[in-house]
Design a protein around this motif. Structure first.
Motif, mmCIF file in Angstrom:
data_model
loop_
_atom_site.group_PDB
_atom_site.id
_atom_site.type_symbol
_atom_site.label_atom_id
_atom_site.label_comp_id
_atom_site.label_asym_id
_atom_site.label_seq_id
_atom_site.Cartn_x
_atom_site.Cartn_y
_atom_site.Cartn_z
ATOM 1 N N MET A 139 0.829 -1.212 0.000
ATOM 2 C CA MET A 139 0.000 0.000 0.000
ATOM 3 C C MET A 139 0.862 1.260 0.000
ATOM 4 S SD MET A 139 -3.291 -0.606 2.494
ATOM 5 C CE MET A 139 -3.816 1.109 2.215
ATOM 6 N N THR A 140 0.330 2.306 -0.615
ATOM 7 C CA THR A 140 1.033 3.590 -0.666
ATOM 8 C C THR A 140 0.403 4.578 0.316
ATOM 9 O OG1 THR A 140 -0.435 4.470 -2.377
ATOM 10 C CG2 THR A 140 1.511 3.210 -3.103
ATOM 11 N N LYS A 141 1.088 5.679 0.541
ATOM 12 C CA LYS A 141 0.559 6.741 1.393
ATOM 13 C C LYS A 141 -0.751 7.270 0.820
ATOM 14 C CE LYS A 141 1.081 9.787 4.786
ATOM 15 N NZ LYS A 141 1.335 9.453 6.196
ATOM 16 N N GLN A 142 -0.805 7.411 -0.505
ATOM 17 C CA GLN A 142 -2.020 7.906 -1.141
ATOM 18 C C GLN A 142 -3.199 6.980 -0.869
ATOM 19 O OE1 GLN A 142 -1.784 8.214 -5.394
ATOM 20 N NE2 GLN A 142 -3.660 9.419 -5.580
ATOM 21 N N GLN A 143 -2.978 5.680 -0.912
ATOM 22 C CA GLN A 143 -4.050 4.728 -0.631
ATOM 23 C C GLN A 143 -4.483 4.803 0.829
ATOM 24 O OE1 GLN A 143 -1.940 1.273 -2.186
ATOM 25 N NE2 GLN A 143 -3.527 1.008 -3.765
ATOM 26 N N ALA A 144 -3.532 5.029 1.733
ATOM 27 C CA ALA A 144 -3.878 5.182 3.145
ATOM 28 C C ALA A 144 -4.770 6.402 3.350
ATOM 29 C CB ALA A 144 -2.603 5.308 3.988
ATOM 30 N N VAL A 145 -4.460 7.501 2.655
ATOM 31 C CA VAL A 145 -5.277 8.718 2.745
ATOM 32 C C VAL A 145 -6.669 8.458 2.185
ATOM 33 C CG1 VAL A 145 -5.511 11.089 1.914
ATOM 34 C CG2 VAL A 145 -3.277 10.254 2.688
ATOM 35 N N GLN A 146 -6.740 7.722 1.079
ATOM 36 C CA GLN A 146 -8.039 7.392 0.479
ATOM 37 C C GLN A 146 -8.874 6.538 1.430
ATOM 38 O OE1 GLN A 146 -6.832 5.472 -3.141
ATOM 39 N NE2 GLN A 146 -6.518 7.378 -4.263
ATOM 40 N N TYR A 147 -8.220 5.587 2.082
ATOM 41 C CA TYR A 147 -8.952 4.715 3.015
ATOM 42 C C TYR A 147 -9.459 5.509 4.214
ATOM 43 C CZ TYR A 147 -10.115 0.657 5.883
ATOM 44 O OH TYR A 147 -10.788 -0.275 6.651
ATOM 45 N N LYS A 148 -8.652 6.457 4.680
ATOM 46 C CA LYS A 148 -9.096 7.327 5.772
ATOM 47 C C LYS A 148 -10.362 8.079 5.374
ATOM 48 C CE LYS A 148 -7.688 11.623 8.060
ATOM 49 N NZ LYS A 148 -6.605 12.630 8.179
ATOM 50 N N ALA A 149 -10.413 8.567 4.135
ATOM 51 C CA ALA A 149 -11.593 9.287 3.656
ATOM 52 C C ALA A 149 -12.815 8.370 3.632
ATOM 53 C CB ALA A 149 -11.327 9.847 2.259
ATOM 54 N N VAL A 150 -12.620 7.110 3.262
ATOM 55 C CA VAL A 150 -13.724 6.142 3.261
ATOM 56 C C VAL A 150 -14.242 5.928 4.679
ATOM 57 C CG1 VAL A 150 -14.306 3.712 2.846
ATOM 58 C CG2 VAL A 150 -12.960 4.977 1.164
ATOM 59 N N LEU A 151 -13.326 5.778 5.639
ATOM 60 C CA LEU A 151 -13.729 5.582 7.031
ATOM 61 C C LEU A 151 -14.509 6.780 7.553
ATOM 62 C CD1 LEU A 151 -10.505 3.990 8.609
ATOM 63 C CD2 LEU A 151 -12.610 2.827 7.950
ATOM 64 N N LEU A 152 -14.084 7.994 7.164
ATOM 65 C CA LEU A 152 -14.750 9.204 7.653
ATOM 66 C C LEU A 152 -16.173 9.334 7.122
ATOM 67 C CD1 LEU A 152 -11.802 11.763 7.456
ATOM 68 C CD2 LEU A 152 -12.987 11.011 9.529
ATOM 69 N N GLN A 153 -16.451 8.680 5.993
ATOM 70 C CA GLN A 153 -17.815 8.706 5.458
ATOM 71 C C GLN A 153 -18.759 7.818 6.260
ATOM 72 O OE1 GLN A 153 -17.472 7.539 1.373
ATOM 73 N NE2 GLN A 153 -16.386 9.392 0.747
ATOM 74 N N LYS A 154 -18.181 6.855 6.989
ATOM 75 C CA LYS A 154 -18.996 5.875 7.695
ATOM 76 C C LYS A 154 -19.001 6.046 9.208
ATOM 77 C CE LYS A 154 -17.850 2.339 4.226
ATOM 78 N NZ LYS A 154 -17.235 1.002 4.020
ATOM 79 N N SER A 155 -17.926 6.618 9.768
ATOM 80 C CA SER A 155 -17.758 6.604 11.222
ATOM 81 C C SER A 155 -17.393 7.982 11.761
ATOM 82 C CB SER A 155 -16.657 5.598 11.617
ATOM 83 O OG SER A 155 -16.909 4.331 11.058
ATOM 84 N N ALA A 156 -17.580 8.150 13.068
ATOM 85 C CA ALA A 156 -17.205 9.385 13.752
ATOM 86 C C ALA A 156 -15.686 9.501 13.813
ATOM 87 C CB ALA A 156 -17.793 9.405 15.160
ATOM 88 N N HIS A 157 -15.214 10.721 14.035
ATOM 89 C CA HIS A 157 -13.771 10.971 14.045
ATOM 90 C C HIS A 157 -13.039 10.109 15.073
ATOM 91 C CE1 HIS A 157 -13.167 14.873 11.619
ATOM 92 N NE2 HIS A 157 -14.282 14.283 11.223
ATOM 93 N N GLN A 158 -13.620 9.936 16.231
ATOM 94 C CA GLN A 158 -12.939 9.155 17.263
ATOM 95 C C GLN A 158 -12.800 7.691 16.847
ATOM 96 O OE1 GLN A 158 -11.308 10.360 19.803
ATOM 97 N NE2 GLN A 158 -10.623 8.307 20.357
ATOM 98 N N SER A 159 -13.818 7.147 16.192
ATOM 99 C CA SER A 159 -13.747 5.764 15.712
ATOM 100 C C SER A 159 -12.685 5.618 14.627
ATOM 101 C CB SER A 159 -15.105 5.318 15.167
ATOM 102 O OG SER A 159 -16.081 5.306 16.176
ATOM 103 N N VAL A 160 -12.612 6.626 13.747
ATOM 104 C CA VAL A 160 -11.594 6.603 12.694
ATOM 105 C C VAL A 160 -10.202 6.691 13.308
ATOM 106 C CG1 VAL A 160 -10.686 7.823 10.678
ATOM 107 C CG2 VAL A 160 -13.158 7.592 10.990
#
Length: 418
Positions: free
Chosen positions: A176-197
């Motif tokens: 995985m790349t840094k860019q993919q990690a950032v993309q995955y973070k964005a996916v998590l933020l669409q589904k969960s609260a900041h603390q869960s992310v």
């Protein structure tokens, strides 16, 4: 498609199951046909068992890894490598277009005017195998052997890494790349609260630290991804009237575990996994220790560091006399409450599930209440740690060893919780 039918020219009844298109190459057919019985009644009886056999065969076909199989058969620098890879991919049900795209790349295949059929999961496996990278399941197993985590911790690892693997489309996460990690973070933020992310990313970040230390990756792609996330709002203290109502409710329900937690400041697993011998009514102490017996494991969150002996105050002694009189006569190693979840090696499961409905706040809030109360009484952080194992940021283990309080000093402090 699944159907039970007769076949022209054959006696009896047959079970026919359609093979998914992706598996037809591995199965060598578009359908699986099994004789189920001579009569319809016999066929109906045999149908469930035959379906299980067919499903197992399909699972085995789906689990064939042509990449791993090829690397076991021939080295990647040998001329026969790609011939063997093509043979294994065909056997696993992959098309010529998928092989060409994997080996030559989508752009090169498109330039030749050929069909492009990308297989990202196989591409990730091929890159990982070339670099010697392990799958996340292998990471987990190696880390489990090294650290011996609690079953609940291991389950948490598996859950978070599996979600990431499903999103990426590959179980080889080291590429995985840094860019993919950032993309995955964005996916998590669409589904969960900041603390869960934040919790999810911290778990992944810890795993990448392990992977870096063990030569699986060179950089931690999750570093810095929690800095701008909003922090959780500070929870309000439990109102005095609500706490008094909870105390009254605990008396009504004969809930001795409530009284142990509110007078000892332990976690739910602390009191949930107590044995009779851990409660010493003569010395007026409770011992919190790790143990394993009869297929059950009691492991404190901080492992050996969390083992301690805490005095019983006058209030808890009176509650024990009323609600748990057997503690004064039973000194066996039997566990007191049969409230255990084997898969997670977790105690006080049902007790905690019912707690919020009963009292209007969580059992963790009850522990926080104890810690806050002692801090408000200006209790030394070293004393607080000896009672509750609530860690104080910046507290040195060396210094805490020199200022370790005596049992009498601890006894005077726990009386504050009376």
């Amino acid at each position: 498609m699944t159907k039970l039918t007769q076949i022209k020219g054959r006696a009896g009844y047959y079970l026919i199951v359609a093979v998914p298109r992706a598996l037809r190459g591995a199965i060598k057919s578009s359908k699986i046909v099994k004789k189920a019985g001579n009569t319809r009644a016999e066929a109906l009886r045999n149908r469930p068992e035959l379906l299980l056999q067919i499903e197992q065969r399909l699972r085995e076909a789906a689990s064939v890894d042509p990449i791993g199989k090829t690397f076991k058969q021939v080295r990647p620098d040998e001329p026969a490598f790609f011939d063997e890879l093509e043979r294994n991919m065909r056997a696993a049900g992959h098309s010529e277009a998928e092989y060409n795209t994997l080996v030559y790349g989508a752009e090169a295949v498109r330039e030749q005017g050929l069909e492009v059929a990308e297989v990202p999961a196989l591409e990730a496996r091929l890159k990982a195998a070339e670099k010697g990278i392990s799958s996340y399941l292998q990471w987990m197993e190696r880390r489990r052997v090294e650290e011996l985590p609690a079953a609940s911790t291991y389950a948490n690892w598996k859950s978070r890494l599996k979600l990431l693997s499903e999103w990426l489309g590959s179980e080889y996460l080291g590429g995985m790349t840094k860019q993919q990690a950032v993309q995955y973070k964005a996916v998590l933020l669409q589904k969960s609260a900041h603390q869960s992310v934040r919790t999810s990313i911290n778990c992944l970040k810890a795993f990448w630290n392990w992977a870096r230390d063990n030569g699986e990756v060179t950089v931690n792609i999750w570093e810095g991804l929690t800095r701008k996330l909003a922090t959780s709002e500070k929870k309000e203290a439990i109102p005095l009237e609500q706490m008094q109502a909870a105390r009254d409710k605990a008396d009504e329900l004969n809930d001795i575990q409530f009284w142990i937690q509110i007078t000892q400041g332990c976690r739910k697993s602390g009191h949930g996994g107590l044995r009779w011998c851990d409660i010493d009514t003569n010395r007026r102490t409770i011992s919190y220790v790790n143990w394993e017996a009869d297929g059950r494991v009691r492991r404190l969150k901080g492992k050996a560091k969390d083992e301690r002996v805490v005095p019983i105050n006058k209030l808890l002694m009176s509650k024990l006399e009323l609600m748990l009189p057997e503690a004064f006569t039973n000194n066996s190693t039997d566990w007191i409450w049969d409230d255990y979840k084997t898969a997670l090696e977790s105690w006080a499961v049902r007790w905690a599930e019912r707690f919020t409905d009963r009292y209007g706040f969580s059992s963790h809030n009850l522990r926080s209440y104890v810690v806050t109360r002692l801090m408000n009484e200006r209790v030394s952080p070293f004393v607080l740690y000896e009672i509750t194992r609530h860690s104080i940021p910046g507290m040195s283990e060396v210094v805490s060893g020199y200022v370790r309080p005596t049992t009498d000093e601890l006894r005077s402090v726990v009386e504050i919780l009376g």
